[in-house]
Design a protein around this motif. Structure first.
Motif, PDB file in Angstrom:
ATOM      1  N   ILE B  31       0.816  -1.217   0.000  1.00 11.26           N
ATOM      2  CA  ILE B  31       0.000   0.000   0.000  1.00 11.26           C
ATOM      3  C   ILE B  31       0.853   1.272   0.000  1.00 11.26           C
ATOM      4  CG2 ILE B  31      -1.751   1.307   1.291  1.00 11.26           C
ATOM      5  CD1 ILE B  31      -3.026  -1.017  -0.045  1.00 11.26           C
ATOM      6  N   THR B  34       2.483   1.677  -3.338  1.00 12.26           N
ATOM      7  CA  THR B  34       1.513   2.104  -4.346  1.00 12.26           C
ATOM      8  C   THR B  34       1.204   3.590  -4.216  1.00 12.26           C
ATOM      9  OG1 THR B  34       0.475  -0.068  -4.203  1.00 12.26           O
ATOM     10  CG2 THR B  34      -0.790   1.658  -5.261  1.00 12.26           C
ATOM     11  N   VAL B 165      -1.178  -1.212  -8.057  1.00  9.87           N
ATOM     12  CA  VAL B 165      -1.270  -2.071  -6.871  1.00  9.87           C
ATOM     13  C   VAL B 165      -0.706  -3.446  -7.203  1.00  9.87           C
ATOM     14  CG1 VAL B 165      -2.807  -3.134  -5.201  1.00  9.87           C
ATOM     15  CG2 VAL B 165      -3.379  -0.899  -6.133  1.00  9.87           C
ATOM     16  N   TYR B 204      -4.923  -9.286  -2.812  1.00  8.33           N
ATOM     17  CA  TYR B 204      -4.824  -8.255  -3.860  1.00  8.33           C
ATOM     18  C   TYR B 204      -6.215  -7.799  -4.292  1.00  8.33           C
ATOM     19  CZ  TYR B 204       0.209  -8.341  -4.822  1.00  8.33           C
ATOM     20  OH  TYR B 204       1.561  -8.196  -4.736  1.00  8.33           O
ATOM     21  N   SER B 208      -7.661  -4.040  -4.436  1.00 10.01           N
ATOM     22  CA  SER B 208      -8.114  -3.319  -5.634  1.00 10.01           C
ATOM     23  C   SER B 208      -9.601  -3.015  -5.590  1.00 10.01           C
ATOM     24  CB  SER B 208      -7.726  -4.037  -6.934  1.00 10.01           C
ATOM     25  OG  SER B 208      -7.636  -5.413  -6.747  1.00 10.01           O
TER      26      SER B 208
END
Ligand SMILES: Nc1ncnc2c1ncn2[C@@H]1O[C@H](COP(=O)(O)OP(=O)(O)OP(=O)(O)O)[C@@H](O)[C@H]1O
Ligand SMILES: [Mg+2]
Lengths: 248, 228
Positions: B31, B34, B165, B204, B208
């Motif tokens: 995180i 990203t 991500v 994941y 997302s």
């Protein structure tokens, strides 16, 4: 006052304005008429330097710019000249991300450096004047075409220009909305705002103009009072144009 | 039957034990990686887009060259050059900063094209209206053009954010213990790659999905003032 002398505009090989001379005294309304492609829009755009004239002189209030091949205007010069003119566009061109009120405030704060309170006061007064006092917080897409155009006029007025330029302000409007916009322009004429208006509304031109200018193929063919042009012209090209318009 | 039951219990046990370590690696590294690289990449992208749209020849050429390099080569190769290549010039980067730099440079190139296209999509009349009230080019850009462009950029930037991500899993290759790397470590000691990687995929997916939700919210917020 606005004075144009021997103004030429070339687009590459195409000469669109071929030596325009005009004098529009302070407080008067001039209406430009003429067939499509005669250079009316180009002339207006030259007056606020959206197009840079190729040659000639423009005097506006106490500012004067001479153009020729060696002229290189700085952006400061261009901006300072533009501040003296206001433009009302055929397609309104309101800022869609701002409300009616914010559209009118924006330039006052960013360009004229007014305080928010001053700018808002002026914007509200202008909205009132164009009959939209109750629409201040609406976004452009929530307004009719006629209302948008009236906001467009208020936005231009907010900058307190020496002259207002209108390029076919009603030609994108439904017929029933034309009147409300023309009324605002007439009121401004009565208040002695200096205005240059390109329009195809001949009745309106007759009513509002102090001076009618007939352009064709990049030249001013004839200019005069509405009655000189609409009733008493002897010029063949003018007559031909007026007859053609009357047929529609 | 008995041994089957035992195996299922074992897998469930491993999944439960590994869930929080993997999630933690995601929250600790995936995180932040990203978000940091996206924000830095966006700033870089705006600068590149403005350079490309400027009237200064040198800037245009430099911006084009930059985009050409970073879009024309694999992200993985860019990461390796930064992390394994630069030490031979005496520049040694820690894994996390190396990943941040590589992703930022790469995202900057892609996002600059999104921003440039959005700016170009604003009708000429908006510029002219801004000029007609006396704005300079930079005032018009800042006050009129960019605010309208933001709305246009949101869907493609949102998509690129979500793909980022997932792309951060490449940081595993330079030993950043982000989500995927953590999963790999656990898979190699438990010998349950199938289940662990499904779990990794699931985490994941959570990330997302949450981010898509915020993206939608943001798009709605920026839709004000625009006719449908
Ligand atoms: N940016 C440009 N580049 C090249 N040619 C142009 C450009 N703008 C206008 N012209 C040309 O200049 C001529 C005059 O155009 P202009 O728009 O001034 O006419 P107009 O009198 O306003 O016409 P209309 O009544 O149709 O609006 C036309 O031949 C047009 O094609
Ligand atoms: Mg025109």
């Amino acid at each position: 006052m606005i004075q144009i002398s021997n103004l030429h505009k070339w687009f590459d090989q195409l000469e669109v304005l071929k030596g325009i001379d005009l004098l529009i005294p302070r407080g008067e309304t001039a209406v430009i008429i003429g067939p499509s492609g005669s250079g009316k829009t180009t002339l207006l755009r030259c007056l606020n330097l959206l197009e840079i004239p190729t040659q000639g002189t423009i005097e506006l209030g106490n500012k004067s710019i001479h153009f020729d091949k060696s002229t290189k205007l700085t952006s400061t010069e261009i901006v300072s000249f533009r501040k003296s003119t206001g433009m009302v566009f055929q397609g309104y061109n309101l800022f869609p991300h701002l409300t009616a009120l914010e559209n009118i405030i924006e330039g006052q704060i960013i360009v004229l450096k007014k305080t928010k309170a001053e700018a808002e006061k002026k914007a509200r007064a202008l909205l009132e004047k164009v009959g939209l006092g109750d629409r201040a917080d609406m976004y452009p897409h929530q307004l009719s075409g006629g209302q948008q155009q009236r906001v467009g006029i208020a936005r231009a007025m907010a900058m307190e220009p020496e002259v207002l330029l209108f390029d076919e302000p009603t030609s994108a409007l439904d017929p029933e909305l034309v009147g409300e916009v023309l009324k605002v322009i007439k009121d401004l004429a009565k208040e002695n705002m200096t205005q240059v208006i390109v329009t195809h509304e001949m009745n309106f031109a007759r009513e509002v103009a102090d001076q009618v200018i007939f352009m064709d193929q990049g030249v001013v063919v004839e200019k005069g009072t509405p009655s000189e042009i609409f009733q008493n012209t002897k010029n063949q090209r003018t007559l031909q144009f007026l007859n053609k318009v009357a047929e529609r | 039957m008995f041994s089957n039951q035992e195996r299922i219990d074992r897998i469930i046990g491993i999944l439960i034990d590994s869930f929080f370590p993997i999630l933690k690696a995601g929250i600790q590294f995936t995180i932040p990686l990203t978000i940091i690289t996206f924000v830095l990449g966006l700033i870089l992208a705006l600068l590149i887009a403005l350079a490309r749209l400027s009237s200064v020849k040198v800037l245009i050429v430099l911006a084009k060259f930059y985009v050409w390099i970073f879009r024309g080569t694999p992200l993985l190769v860019q990461i390796f050059i930064l992390f394994y290549g630069l030490p031979s010039f005496g520049i040694t980067l820690d894994p996390f900063p190396a990943a941040v730099i590589a992703f930022t440079l790469n995202k900057g190139a892609y996002s600059s094209e999104i921003i440039r296209a959005a700016i170009l999509s604003i009708p000429k009349g908006q510029w002219e209206a801004a000029f007609s009230i006396g704005m300079t080019k930079s005032q018009a850009m800042r006050r009129i053009i960019i605010p309208q462009s933001i709305r246009v950029t949101l869907p493609p930037l949102g998509n690129s954010f979500i793909s980022l991500v997932k792309d951060t899993s490449l940081a595993a290759t330079i030993t950043v213990t982000e989500l995927f790397q953590k999963g790999q470590q656990i898979a190699s000691v438990t010998y349950e790659p199938l289940w662990i990687y499904i779990e990794v995929a699931f985490i994941y997916l959570i990330f997302s999905t949450v981010l898509s939700y915020f993206q939608e919210k943001l798009e709605l917020r920026y839709d004000k003032g625009i006719a449908k």
